[in-house]
Every structure is written in C-alpha cells, then in structure tokens.
Design a protein around this motif. Sequence first.
Motif, PDB file in Angstrom:
ATOM      1  N   ALA A 154      13.031   5.000   4.866  1.00  0.00           N
ATOM      2  CA  ALA A 154      13.340   3.669   4.192  1.00  0.00           C
ATOM      3  C   ALA A 154      12.382   3.744   2.657  1.00  0.00           C
ATOM      4  O   ALA A 154      12.457   3.762   1.447  1.00  0.00           O
ATOM      5  CB  ALA A 154      13.738   2.753   4.386  1.00  0.00           C
ATOM      6  N   HIS A 155      10.981   3.792   2.886  1.00  0.00           N
ATOM      7  CA  HIS A 155       9.951   2.782   2.544  1.00  0.00           C
ATOM      8  C   HIS A 155      10.152   4.165   1.324  1.00  0.00           C
ATOM      9  O   HIS A 155       9.505   3.827   0.379  1.00  0.00           O
ATOM     10  CB  HIS A 155       9.033   2.558   3.098  1.00  0.00           C
ATOM     11  N   SER A 156       9.464   5.227   1.825  1.00  0.00           N
ATOM     12  CA  SER A 156       9.646   6.940   1.111  1.00  0.00           C
ATOM     13  C   SER A 156      10.343   6.230  -0.076  1.00  0.00           C
ATOM     14  O   SER A 156      10.021   7.077  -0.900  1.00  0.00           O
ATOM     15  CB  SER A 156       8.459   7.787   1.704  1.00  0.00           C
ATOM     16  N   PHE A 157      11.679   7.041   0.362  1.00  0.00           N
ATOM     17  CA  PHE A 157      12.570   6.854  -0.602  1.00  0.00           C
ATOM     18  C   PHE A 157      13.248   6.214  -1.291  1.00  0.00           C
ATOM     19  O   PHE A 157      12.461   6.667  -2.718  1.00  0.00           O
ATOM     20  CB  PHE A 157      14.080   6.532  -0.227  1.00  0.00           C
ATOM     21  N   LEU A 197       5.716  -3.610 -10.495  1.00  0.00           N
ATOM     22  CA  LEU A 197       5.955  -5.030  -9.727  1.00  0.00           C
ATOM     23  C   LEU A 197       6.604  -4.607  -8.335  1.00  0.00           C
ATOM     24  O   LEU A 197       6.010  -4.917  -7.493  1.00  0.00           O
ATOM     25  CB  LEU A 197       6.423  -5.760 -10.583  1.00  0.00           C
ATOM     26  N   LEU A 198       7.833  -3.491  -8.380  1.00  0.00           N
ATOM     27  CA  LEU A 198       8.587  -2.866  -7.296  1.00  0.00           C
ATOM     28  C   LEU A 198       7.703  -2.553  -6.351  1.00  0.00           C
ATOM     29  O   LEU A 198       7.781  -2.762  -5.509  1.00  0.00           O
ATOM     30  CB  LEU A 198       9.683  -2.538  -7.889  1.00  0.00           C
ATOM     31  N   LEU A 205       2.938  -6.371  -0.226  1.00  0.00           N
ATOM     32  CA  LEU A 205       4.023  -7.179   0.544  1.00  0.00           C
ATOM     33  C   LEU A 205       3.936  -6.380   1.981  1.00  0.00           C
ATOM     34  O   LEU A 205       3.693  -7.389   3.774  1.00  0.00           O
ATOM     35  CB  LEU A 205       6.003  -7.405   0.001  1.00  0.00           C
ATOM     36  N   LEU A 206       4.578  -5.697   2.291  1.00  0.00           N
ATOM     37  CA  LEU A 206       4.460  -4.557   3.957  1.00  0.00           C
ATOM     38  C   LEU A 206       3.599  -4.642   4.910  1.00  0.00           C
ATOM     39  O   LEU A 206       3.291  -5.058   5.951  1.00  0.00           O
ATOM     40  CB  LEU A 206       5.568  -3.183   3.447  1.00  0.00           C
ATOM     41  N   ILE A 207       2.714  -3.961   4.067  1.00  0.00           N
ATOM     42  CA  ILE A 207       1.431  -3.596   4.479  1.00  0.00           C
ATOM     43  C   ILE A 207       0.404  -5.157   4.964  1.00  0.00           C
ATOM     44  O   ILE A 207       0.460  -5.538   6.527  1.00  0.00           O
ATOM     45  CB  ILE A 207       0.063  -3.554   3.552  1.00  0.00           C
ATOM     46  N   VAL A 208       0.499  -6.461   3.812  1.00  0.00           N
ATOM     47  CA  VAL A 208       0.025  -7.817   4.218  1.00  0.00           C
ATOM     48  C   VAL A 208       0.559  -8.496   5.606  1.00  0.00           C
ATOM     49  O   VAL A 208      -0.134  -9.094   6.127  1.00  0.00           O
ATOM     50  CB  VAL A 208       0.431  -8.752   2.787  1.00  0.00           C
ATOM     51  N   LEU A 209       2.008  -8.156   5.361  1.00  0.00           N
ATOM     52  CA  LEU A 209       3.266  -8.866   6.536  1.00  0.00           C
ATOM     53  C   LEU A 209       2.375  -7.999   7.887  1.00  0.00           C
ATOM     54  O   LEU A 209       2.141  -8.457   9.136  1.00  0.00           O
ATOM     55  CB  LEU A 209       4.935  -9.201   6.266  1.00  0.00           C
ATOM     56  N   ILE A 255      -4.388  -1.806   1.746  1.00  0.00           N
ATOM     57  CA  ILE A 255      -4.678  -3.410   1.314  1.00  0.00           C
ATOM     58  C   ILE A 255      -5.989  -3.528  -0.004  1.00  0.00           C
ATOM     59  O   ILE A 255      -4.753  -4.074  -1.492  1.00  0.00           O
ATOM     60  CB  ILE A 255      -5.529  -4.689   2.343  1.00  0.00           C
ATOM     61  N   PHE A 256      -7.310  -2.983  -0.294  1.00  0.00           N
ATOM     62  CA  PHE A 256      -7.593  -2.680  -1.571  1.00  0.00           C
ATOM     63  C   PHE A 256      -6.931  -1.907  -2.634  1.00  0.00           C
ATOM     64  O   PHE A 256      -6.759  -1.833  -3.564  1.00  0.00           O
ATOM     65  CB  PHE A 256      -8.602  -1.547  -1.078  1.00  0.00           C
TER      66      PHE A 256
END
Length: 307
Positions: A154-157, A197-198, A205-209, A255-256
């Motif tokens: 889903a993320h890659s799509f 932005l998207l 957001l996914l990585i930080v969470l 994150i970087f």
Amino acid sequence: MVMRNSTVMTEFILLGLTQSRDIQLLVFVLVLVFYLVILPGNFLIILTITSDPTLSAPLYFFLGNLAFLDASYSFIVAPRMLVDFFSEKKVISYRGCITQLFFLHFLGIGEMFLLVFMALDRYIAICRPLHYSTIMNPRVCYALLLALCLGGFAHSFIQVALILHLPFCGPNQLDSFFCDAPQIIKLACTDTFVVELLIVSNNGLLIVLCFLGLLASYAVILCHIRGHSSQGKNKAVSTCITHIIIVFLMFGPAIFIYTRPFRTFSADKVVSLFHTVIFPLLNPVIYTLRNQEVKASMRKLFNRYIF
C-alpha cells in the motif's frame, strides 16, 4: 508518461555517486568486498534458523525474515550501482526506474514494520511472559507477516501513484546512483509542492511514528526488567540494546532523507549509500553477533557440514 512536447519519457540518466574516477574505484572495491562478505552472512542466518528446530521461537522467525528482507533490499540498488561505476552513460529505463522505486519502498517499509513486530515480540516475552506462547503463536506470526506485505504494498503503491501522473518535459538526469522519489520529482515540469507534501507526509509521518513507538517500547521494556534476576536481566538488556542499535541504523538515514523538503544537501548521496547498501546487510549480522543461541546453532551447522 506523456510530456508537454508530445514525446514520451523513456529513460533517465543517473549521474552516479561521484564524478571522481579515483573515488569511484575506491567505493567500488569497498562496496564489492562488503557485499561479497556480508551478503552470504545473511543467507547463513536464514539457513541456520530454518535448519535448527531449537530456533523456532517467534523472535528467530522474525530475525530470519529480517535477514531475507535485508538481502532482498540490497539487490535493488547495489548490483546496478557496481555495474554503473564502469559505464560511461548510466541509463535506466523509465519503467525500470519506477520498478526500482516501488520495491525500494516496499521492502524498506516492510522492514520497518518488521522491527515494530520484533519490539512487540520482546515486549510480550519480557512484560507478559505467562501469556507469550498464547499470544505469539505461529498463526499470529504469519498474520503479522501478511500485514507487513500488505502495508508495504500500500505504501509503495501510493509513492508510485503520486509520481506517475507528473509530466516530464525537461532534462532527464537524476543526480543520484538510484531512483527515488526526491530525485524524480525534481525533474517534473510542473508545480510539485502538493506531491512533495503528500510524499513527505506519507514517508515522514510513518517513519517518525514507527521510530518513536520503537524507542518508547524499548524504554518500557528496560524499565520493566530492572527488578529481574541478573542472568535474565543481562540477556534481555543485550537483546534490547541490539534492537535499539538496528533501529537507529535503519531509521536515522530514513529520517534524514524522507522527513524534509526535497532539497539537495551535500551529505545526501553518502547517507543514501549507507541506507540502501551498507546498513541493510549489517542489521541481521549485528543481531546475530550478540545472540548466543544463533551463534551456537551456526557452530553446530559448521561442525555438521564443514568439519
């Protein structure tokens, strides 16, 4: 992909890691040696875990899948990069570029989810030991693995879908040694603010969470084991420290790269090299070197088939 001048974008030119032939040769030798030494280690981990019935706990199930994901991840960028070191013109087709982007994010996010599952496994094993075998049964482990695949897809799509509609009508040179969203978006001949932005939101957001959740979970575990016996405490602390090291190796570069606007920094290529080639192969090895059970099983495997 139709461009404004009614032509079709068929290929991208990769500018590579560096234009210095001496540095290219040095990096080629280092990466090749590292690749030939560490990659077999990942397959050895998989073989050891699958061949030893004593390593049937969920922790080792996840470790074997971590080694598989990391080995697969290393095949996305490193082989082509090594070949391109000796190519005058580093060309990748548009479809090949999008395919590389898809699997890069599919396996990358999949590995992050797997680290979350490994943290969950350790939390239940240490903080809820009486319920561990009931909660972390084989059915749950395979369900988590399925969730990992679906989440990565889903993320890659989403990443690919956001890029496919962009028009490309200018230069086709990617200032990198592989295809990724930050480099591709810079070549679009339209305003990409919303797309950036998207993508930053989707990635960042996914990585930080995941990163904050992992640190919080290991902090809870370390606080919980303060009152344990010395032997059990030392083993649990060693496992948690190993996981935390892997978390920083995995999430630091991510994150970087993905939690900021797509602007060029001097350290981008170096960080990307470690993120896509070096660290993925090191993660399972770091864990194995600090795990006595896996090392003992490896010794038995060598004694059985080699000595």
